[in-house]
Every structure is written in structure tokens, then in C-alpha cells.
Design a protein around this motif. Structure first.
Motif, PDB file in Angstrom:
ATOM      1  N   GLU A   1       6.802 -19.250   7.599  1.00 23.42           N
ATOM      2  CA  GLU A   1       6.186 -18.111   6.897  1.00 23.42           C
ATOM      3  C   GLU A   1       5.049 -17.516   7.719  1.00 23.42           C
ATOM      4  O   GLU A   1       4.951 -16.300   7.872  1.00 23.42           O
ATOM      5  CB  GLU A   1       5.683 -18.547   5.523  1.00 23.42           C
ATOM      6  N   ARG A   2       4.192 -18.377   8.232  1.00 23.29           N
ATOM      7  CA  ARG A   2       3.046 -17.907   9.025  1.00 23.29           C
ATOM      8  C   ARG A   2       3.507 -17.211  10.302  1.00 23.29           C
ATOM      9  O   ARG A   2       2.992 -16.161  10.681  1.00 23.29           O
ATOM     10  CB  ARG A   2       2.123 -19.087   9.340  1.00 23.29           C
ATOM     11  N   THR A   3       4.504 -17.769  10.966  1.00 21.38           N
ATOM     12  CA  THR A   3       5.019 -17.200  12.207  1.00 21.38           C
ATOM     13  C   THR A   3       5.655 -15.835  11.962  1.00 21.38           C
ATOM     14  O   THR A   3       5.386 -14.873  12.693  1.00 21.38           O
ATOM     15  CB  THR A   3       6.040 -18.159  12.849  1.00 21.38           C
ATOM     16  N   LEU A   4       6.484 -15.727  10.925  1.00 19.37           N
ATOM     17  CA  LEU A   4       7.142 -14.455  10.635  1.00 19.37           C
ATOM     18  C   LEU A   4       6.136 -13.404  10.170  1.00 19.37           C
ATOM     19  O   LEU A   4       6.261 -12.227  10.526  1.00 19.37           O
ATOM     20  CB  LEU A   4       8.264 -14.652   9.614  1.00 19.37           C
ATOM     21  N   GLU A   5       5.128 -13.810   9.425  1.00 18.56           N
ATOM     22  CA  GLU A   5       4.071 -12.878   9.027  1.00 18.56           C
ATOM     23  C   GLU A   5       3.330 -12.361  10.260  1.00 18.56           C
ATOM     24  O   GLU A   5       3.022 -11.164  10.350  1.00 18.56           O
ATOM     25  CB  GLU A   5       3.089 -13.553   8.068  1.00 18.56           C
ATOM     26  N   ASP A   6       3.045 -13.243  11.209  1.00 16.18           N
ATOM     27  CA  ASP A   6       2.351 -12.867  12.434  1.00 16.18           C
ATOM     28  C   ASP A   6       3.194 -11.895  13.265  1.00 16.18           C
ATOM     29  O   ASP A   6       2.694 -10.880  13.766  1.00 16.18           O
ATOM     30  CB  ASP A   6       2.022 -14.125  13.243  1.00 16.18           C
ATOM     31  N   LEU A   7       4.476 -12.180  13.403  1.00 12.98           N
ATOM     32  CA  LEU A   7       5.367 -11.270  14.137  1.00 12.98           C
ATOM     33  C   LEU A   7       5.480  -9.928  13.421  1.00 12.98           C
ATOM     34  O   LEU A   7       5.454  -8.868  14.052  1.00 12.98           O
ATOM     35  CB  LEU A   7       6.754 -11.891  14.303  1.00 12.98           C
ATOM     36  N   GLU A   8       5.578  -9.971  12.111  1.00 13.94           N
ATOM     37  CA  GLU A   8       5.684  -8.734  11.341  1.00 13.94           C
ATOM     38  C   GLU A   8       4.425  -7.884  11.473  1.00 13.94           C
ATOM     39  O   GLU A   8       4.494  -6.673  11.669  1.00 13.94           O
ATOM     40  CB  GLU A   8       5.954  -9.044   9.872  1.00 13.94           C
TER      41      GLU A   8
END
Length: 181
Positions: free
Chosen positions: A55-62
Motif C-alpha cells: 500500500e505504501r509503495t503504490l501510494e508513493d508511486l501514485e
């Protein structure tokens, strides 16, 4: 115009969505769908739960993609459906790489052969909903990810993946950005 950020996981039979409004002005609207992220090649944590790290990684990429799209005209909408993410490196148990007897955290080892990758489709539409640019089954990868001194000296998270997205965005949307400036 507010940016609309869509963060959704499409599972087997259900879709969970979280919408968050961003306030920057003069920027395209961005909608991203992360399709079945639990099946992505490599979004593996070193020292936290898989779900929270993902979740944190995808939020950061987004968030990074939203920042990149801030130079696009505010009348445009960038829609992406991400089908795979493979972070640079590989995660290994700490004892396998000489960091103790198994009581420690796992470690992400970055080697030249473990390149960052991302697969997605995208479309950029104008205010009338007409498609300006699009791509199906885009397979982004950065085979030179360790060669750039700029990338080596950066300390933010997901440095290699963000640099790869920067390059793709500049190559793909340069004419749209030029029109806006």
C-alpha cells in the motif's frame, strides 16, 4: 481544477476504491487503478507486513505520477491501469546474505540484473473526452538503472522506479507539456 486520485485494488470478485482529492491548480486529473497488486512480481517488504508495504509503495508511486502530471493541461485526464510492478533488486533473508543468524529483518539487495519494471495501459484525454495519446500493454523497464550518477546520489524511496517513470513521462508526454507551457 482539483485532481482526482483513484487508488483501487481489483481483486477476484471485488473492487475496493479510495478517492482522495488533491488541490493543486493547473494540472491534469489523474486516475490510477492498481489491478490485482497482490499478484505483482515484486513489491516485497524487508521489515514490515506485505500488505502495508505494498500500500505504501503504490501510494508513493501514485503520488509521483500525480506530480509528473502536474505539468499537463488542467483540461486533460490521465488514466492508467497498472498490471505489474517489479521493484529493483530482490529481497533476501538477512542470514542468507551474512547479516546474522535469522533473527533480523530481510534485506533488499540491488544488483544490475534485477532491473525495475512496470506494466500498464494508459490514455490521455482532452476536455471533450477524446483520446489524445494512449498505450496498451506498456512494458516499462530500465536496464541502465544503476548507471546514472543522479540516481545513485538520490536518497528518496523508490529512486530507480521514479527515475524510470520520469524518463517514460518525458518521452511520452513532452509535446503535451510543451503545449501547456
Amino acid at each position: 481544477m482539483n485532481k482526482l486520485r483513484t487508488f483501487s485494488y481489483l481483486g477476484c470478485a471485488t473492487a475496493v476504491g479510495l478517492l482522495v482529492a488533491f488541490a493543486p491548480t493547473q494540472a491534469a486529473e489523474v486516475k490510477i487503478t492498481w489491478e490485482e497488486p497482490e499478484k505483482y512480481s515484486d513489491v516485497k517488504p524487508t521489515n514490515e507486513s506485505r500488505k502495508r508495504f505494498r500500500e505504501r509503495t503504490l501510494e508513493d508511486l501514485e503520488q509521483h505520477i500525480v506530480e509528473l502530471a502536474s505539468d499537463l493541461p488542467d483540461s486533460q485526464v490521465l488514466t492508467m491501469t497498472v498490471t505489474n510492478v517489479d521493484l529493483a533488486g530482490q529481497v533476501w533473508p538477512s542470514q542468507f546474505v551474512g547479516f546474522g543468524s535469522g533473527g533480523g529483518s530481510d534485506v533488499r539487495i540491488i544488483k544490475r540484473i534485477d532491473i525495475p519494471r512496470m506494466a500498464f495501459s494508459y490514455s490521455l484525454t482532452n476536455a471533450e473526452g477524446e483520446v489524445i495519446l494512449s498505450g496498451e500493454d506498456v512494458k516499462l523497464k530500465d536496464m541502465d538503472f544503476m548507471e546514472s550518477t543522479i540516481r545513485r546520489n538520490r536518497t528518496e524511496s523508490l529512486t530507480y522506479e521514479k527515475a524510470m517513470l520520469n524518463d517514460w513521462f518525458a518521452d511520452t508526454f513532452s509535446t503535451q507539456v510543451a503545449v501547456n507551457n
